[in-house]
Scaffold this motif. Structure first.
Motif, PDB file in Angstrom:
ATOM      1  N   LEU A 189      18.659  46.302  -5.242  1.00  0.00           N
ATOM      2  CA  LEU A 189      17.330  46.317  -5.853  1.00  0.00           C
ATOM      3  C   LEU A 189      17.255  45.528  -7.156  1.00  0.00           C
ATOM      4  CD1 LEU A 189      16.622  50.133  -5.411  1.00  0.00           C
ATOM      5  CD2 LEU A 189      15.840  48.284  -3.933  1.00  0.00           C
ATOM      6  N   HIS A 197       9.128  54.535  -9.198  1.00  0.00           N
ATOM      7  CA  HIS A 197       8.732  53.699  -8.057  1.00  0.00           C
ATOM      8  C   HIS A 197       9.799  53.687  -6.969  1.00  0.00           C
ATOM      9  CE1 HIS A 197       8.158  49.883  -5.840  1.00  0.00           C
ATOM     10  NE2 HIS A 197       6.871  50.184  -5.985  1.00  0.00           N
ATOM     11  N   TYR A 198      11.063  53.630  -7.357  1.00  0.00           N
ATOM     12  CA  TYR A 198      12.157  53.565  -6.385  1.00  0.00           C
ATOM     13  C   TYR A 198      12.802  54.919  -6.105  1.00  0.00           C
ATOM     14  CZ  TYR A 198      11.956  48.527  -6.584  1.00  0.00           C
ATOM     15  OH  TYR A 198      11.534  47.229  -6.499  1.00  0.00           O
TER      16      TYR A 198
END
Length: 101
Positions: free
Chosen positions: A12, A32-33
């Motif tokens: 990522l 978000h992740y």
């Protein structure tokens, strides 16, 4: 005892760096992740450290135990090709000396 939750955060990295460059906070990126803020903070810290070393002229070294044969995976193909070419040349020279070709 709880099981460790591991995420390959290295995959990522480009997206996280782009989000950070766009002005998102570490907390927003983590949410978000689905990561912890400490994971994002550590990733960004490692990226900055790697960039500092590169700008200072220090080559980044691969992590982990070295290979048993002492060669990087991409060098093995080059070395084998070179060895085969040398064997081929030696055999060709031998055949010319014996008069077979």
């Amino acid at each position: 005892m709880t099981k460790r939750n591991y995420t390959h955060i290295k995959i990522l990295e480009p997206e996280i760096l782009a989000m950070k460059g766009a002005g998102k906070t570490k907390r927003e990126i983590a949410e978000h992740y689905g990561l912890k803020m400490e994971q994002v903070k550590g990733l960004l810290k490692r990226c900055r450290r790697r960039e500092r070393k590169i700008t200072a002229g220090i080559q980044p070294r691969p992590q982990g135990r070295p290979r048993k044969d002492g060669q990087a995976p991409h060098q093995q193909g080059k070395t084998e090709l070179e060895r085969l070419r040398m064997e081929n040349k030696l055999l060709r020279d031998f055949l010319q000396l014996t008069g077979r070709k």
